[in-house]
Design a protein around this motif. Structure first.
Motif, PDB file in Angstrom:
ATOM      1  N   CYS A 170      38.096  -7.993  57.198  1.00 21.86           N
ATOM      2  CA  CYS A 170      36.692  -7.593  57.154  1.00 21.86           C
ATOM      3  C   CYS A 170      36.409  -6.926  55.815  1.00 21.86           C
ATOM      4  N   TYR A 171      35.653  -7.634  54.975  1.00 22.45           N
ATOM      5  CA  TYR A 171      35.360  -7.195  53.619  1.00 22.45           C
ATOM      6  C   TYR A 171      34.079  -6.376  53.536  1.00 22.45           C
ATOM      7  N   GLU A 172      33.360  -6.289  54.613  1.00 19.51           N
ATOM      8  CA  GLU A 172      32.154  -5.469  54.662  1.00 19.51           C
ATOM      9  C   GLU A 172      31.776  -5.249  56.119  1.00 19.51           C
ATOM     10  N   VAL A 173      30.796  -4.376  56.338  1.00 21.95           N
ATOM     11  CA  VAL A 173      30.471  -3.947  57.696  1.00 21.95           C
ATOM     12  C   VAL A 173      29.986  -5.112  58.548  1.00 21.95           C
ATOM     13  N   GLY A 199      37.423  -3.151  47.698  1.00 24.16           N
ATOM     14  CA  GLY A 199      37.608  -3.274  46.259  1.00 24.16           C
ATOM     15  C   GLY A 199      37.537  -4.669  45.687  1.00 24.16           C
ATOM     16  N   VAL A 200      37.241  -5.691  46.503  1.00 24.87           N
ATOM     17  CA  VAL A 200      37.019  -7.042  45.978  1.00 24.87           C
ATOM     18  C   VAL A 200      35.555  -7.140  45.586  1.00 24.87           C
ATOM     19  N   LEU A 201      35.273  -7.562  44.355  1.00 22.87           N
ATOM     20  CA  LEU A 201      33.894  -7.647  43.885  1.00 22.87           C
ATOM     21  C   LEU A 201      33.154  -8.722  44.682  1.00 22.87           C
ATOM     22  N   GLY A 202      32.172  -8.274  45.451  1.00 23.97           N
ATOM     23  CA  GLY A 202      31.479  -9.124  46.409  1.00 23.97           C
ATOM     24  C   GLY A 202      31.591  -8.556  47.811  1.00 23.97           C
ATOM     25  N   GLY A 203      32.569  -7.687  48.014  1.00 27.52           N
ATOM     26  CA  GLY A 203      32.755  -6.996  49.290  1.00 27.52           C
ATOM     27  C   GLY A 203      32.502  -5.505  49.136  1.00 27.52           C
ATOM     28  N   ILE A 204      32.839  -4.746  50.156  1.00 30.20           N
ATOM     29  CA  ILE A 204      32.590  -3.310  50.150  1.00 30.20           C
ATOM     30  C   ILE A 204      33.499  -2.616  49.138  1.00 30.20           C
ATOM     31  N   GLY A 205      32.979  -1.573  48.481  1.00 29.71           N
ATOM     32  CA  GLY A 205      33.711  -0.870  47.447  1.00 29.71           C
ATOM     33  C   GLY A 205      34.830  -0.001  47.992  1.00 29.71           C
ATOM     34  N   THR A 216      34.163   4.167  61.644  1.00 34.07           N
ATOM     35  CA  THR A 216      33.143   4.629  62.593  1.00 34.07           C
ATOM     36  C   THR A 216      32.481   3.452  63.304  1.00 34.07           C
ATOM     37  N   ILE A 217      32.128   2.407  62.532  1.00 38.57           N
ATOM     38  CA  ILE A 217      31.485   1.247  63.135  1.00 38.57           C
ATOM     39  C   ILE A 217      32.466   0.480  64.015  1.00 38.57           C
ATOM     40  N   ALA A 218      33.708   0.360  63.572  1.00 38.59           N
ATOM     41  CA  ALA A 218      34.711  -0.321  64.391  1.00 38.59           C
ATOM     42  C   ALA A 218      34.947   0.432  65.706  1.00 38.59           C
ATOM     43  N   ASP A 219      34.998   1.751  65.637  1.00 37.32           N
ATOM     44  CA  ASP A 219      35.139   2.546  66.860  1.00 37.32           C
ATOM     45  C   ASP A 219      33.980   2.263  67.817  1.00 37.32           C
ATOM     46  N   LYS A 220      32.780   2.161  67.246  1.00 33.41           N
ATOM     47  CA  LYS A 220      31.587   1.904  68.055  1.00 33.41           C
ATOM     48  C   LYS A 220      31.627   0.516  68.699  1.00 33.41           C
ATOM     49  N   LEU A 221      32.065  -0.477  67.919  1.00 35.50           N
ATOM     50  CA  LEU A 221      32.024  -1.862  68.383  1.00 35.50           C
ATOM     51  C   LEU A 221      33.183  -2.223  69.302  1.00 35.50           C
ATOM     52  N   PHE A 222      34.370  -1.637  69.044  1.00 40.60           N
ATOM     53  CA  PHE A 222      35.573  -2.090  69.738  1.00 40.60           C
ATOM     54  C   PHE A 222      36.219  -1.033  70.616  1.00 40.60           C
ATOM     55  N   GLY A 223      35.852   0.230  70.449  1.00 37.59           N
ATOM     56  CA  GLY A 223      36.432   1.288  71.265  1.00 37.59           C
ATOM     57  C   GLY A 223      37.947   1.316  71.172  1.00 37.59           C
ATOM     58  N   ASP A 224      38.608   1.257  72.319  1.00 32.68           N
ATOM     59  CA  ASP A 224      40.073   1.276  72.355  1.00 32.68           C
ATOM     60  C   ASP A 224      40.680  -0.117  72.237  1.00 32.68           C
ATOM     61  N   ASP A 225      39.837  -1.127  72.000  1.00 33.10           N
ATOM     62  CA  ASP A 225      40.309  -2.512  71.993  1.00 33.10           C
ATOM     63  C   ASP A 225      40.697  -3.021  70.610  1.00 33.10           C
ATOM     64  N   TYR A 226      40.997  -2.104  69.689  1.00 29.90           N
ATOM     65  CA  TYR A 226      41.392  -2.560  68.358  1.00 29.90           C
ATOM     66  C   TYR A 226      42.347  -1.564  67.723  1.00 29.90           C
ATOM     67  N   THR A 227      43.058  -2.084  66.725  1.00 35.28           N
ATOM     68  CA  THR A 227      43.815  -1.241  65.811  1.00 35.28           C
ATOM     69  C   THR A 227      43.478  -1.709  64.412  1.00 35.28           C
TER      70      THR A 227
END
Length: 308
Positions: A170-173, A199-205, A216-227
């Protein structure tokens, strides 16, 4: 905190041979550096292929199979094969090798994006091969294409049909929301392994604030279902991966992401970077995961069920 996964991206398709004499391009070099990285503590090896004649990024299954069985024989590390390849390759080309190898794990970029490499050309004066300069300079008009239809094909052909699990890059939100979309469609099952890419030019800095926002967004979207894991380009590699470890996440290093081991000093091999981040995370009190730990943590099918 759980055991920490160290991934190592051995060669990639971004850096070119003129940037570092230590970038592995032949099957022997890729094998040697992959095995060295595993011995240094990498549980997962992320692998691209190169044309051994000139170091050009390659999607050829033959080029992949020139080193994959040798690495599997020499180490128990998880072999994670790219489905991203290079932005100049078609989806069909990018999937040819992983479809043949049927690996335990693949990478999957979660969206289309500008993939701008051209600033790197300004720092090189002596070119080893004639393909390198135009490859970099022409990236000012280059889009890496991974549409929802493309992503669905990867998930179907490699996930549903061949049993691979994914490193969701995931290169950006917006890529996090795309992953949530595919979970809602039922093509992706929890838990998921998310690689935040900075840090890839075109993605999030590569800013610490962006790492906190992505989490924060991943916590919101996936809760305990991700690492999550973190990779960061160039000089940002160690600072942001160290931050990931402090937050309870995992880490990725390797010459695909950065050619350096310290400011102004080229890394002589991938193992140097693995050893460095291992020292850092162990000093934090994190225990480094073994390949068997990685398989259990990520729910992988096992090396014996691949075609490598």
């Amino acid at each position: 905190m759980s055991k920490i996964l160290i991934s190592c991206a051995i060669t990639g398709s971004i850096h070119t041979p003129s940037m570092s004499p230590y970038l592995p391009i032949t099957p022997d070099q890729i094998t040697e550096q992959a095995v060295g990285a595993a011995e240094a503590g990498a549980a997962i090896l992320h692998l691209h292929a190169r044309d051994p004649d000139d170091g050009r990024p390659s999607a050829s299954p033959e080029h992949f199979m020139a080193f994959l069985p040798r690495i599997k024989q020499a180490t128990s590390a998880v072999l994670n094969i790219t489905t991203g390849g290079s932005a100049v390759m078609s989806l069909e080309e990018r999937l040819a090798a992983p479809k043949r190898a049927e690996p335990e794990m693949c990478s999957l970029n979660m969206g289309s994006m500008n993939f701008a490499l051209y600033p790197a050309a300004e720092r090189i004066t002596d070119w080893k091969y004639d393909w390198e300069k135009p490859f970099l300079e022409n990236s000012d008009d280059l889009v890496f294409k991974n549409t929802p239809r493309d992503i669905a094909q990867v998930l179907t052909h490699l996930g549903l049909e061949r049993g691979a699990k994914f490193e969701f890059e995931c290169y950006e939100v917006g890529h996090l929301y795309m992953l949530r979309h595919f979970m809602d469609r039922g093509l992706v099952k929890a838990p998921v392994f998310v690689q935040f890419v900075f840090g890839v030019l075109g993605g999030i800095g590569a800013d610490p604030e962006n790492l906190m926002h992505m989490k924060t967004i991943a916590d919101k979207l996936f809760g305990d279902d991700y690492t999550f894991s973190v990779l960061a380009a160039g000089r940002h590699q160690i600072p942001l991966t160290s931050m990931s470890a402090a937050l309870g996440g995992h880490v990725r290093v390797g010459l695909e992401d950065s050619l350096s081991i310290a400011r102004g000093q080229l890394a002589k091999n991938n193992a140097e970077q693995v050893a460095k981040i291992r020292r850092i995370v162990e000093d934090m009190g994190r225990e480094v995961a073994t390949p068997d730990d990685a398989r259990a943590m990520l729910g992988l099918k096992g090396a014996d069920r691949t075609a490598i």
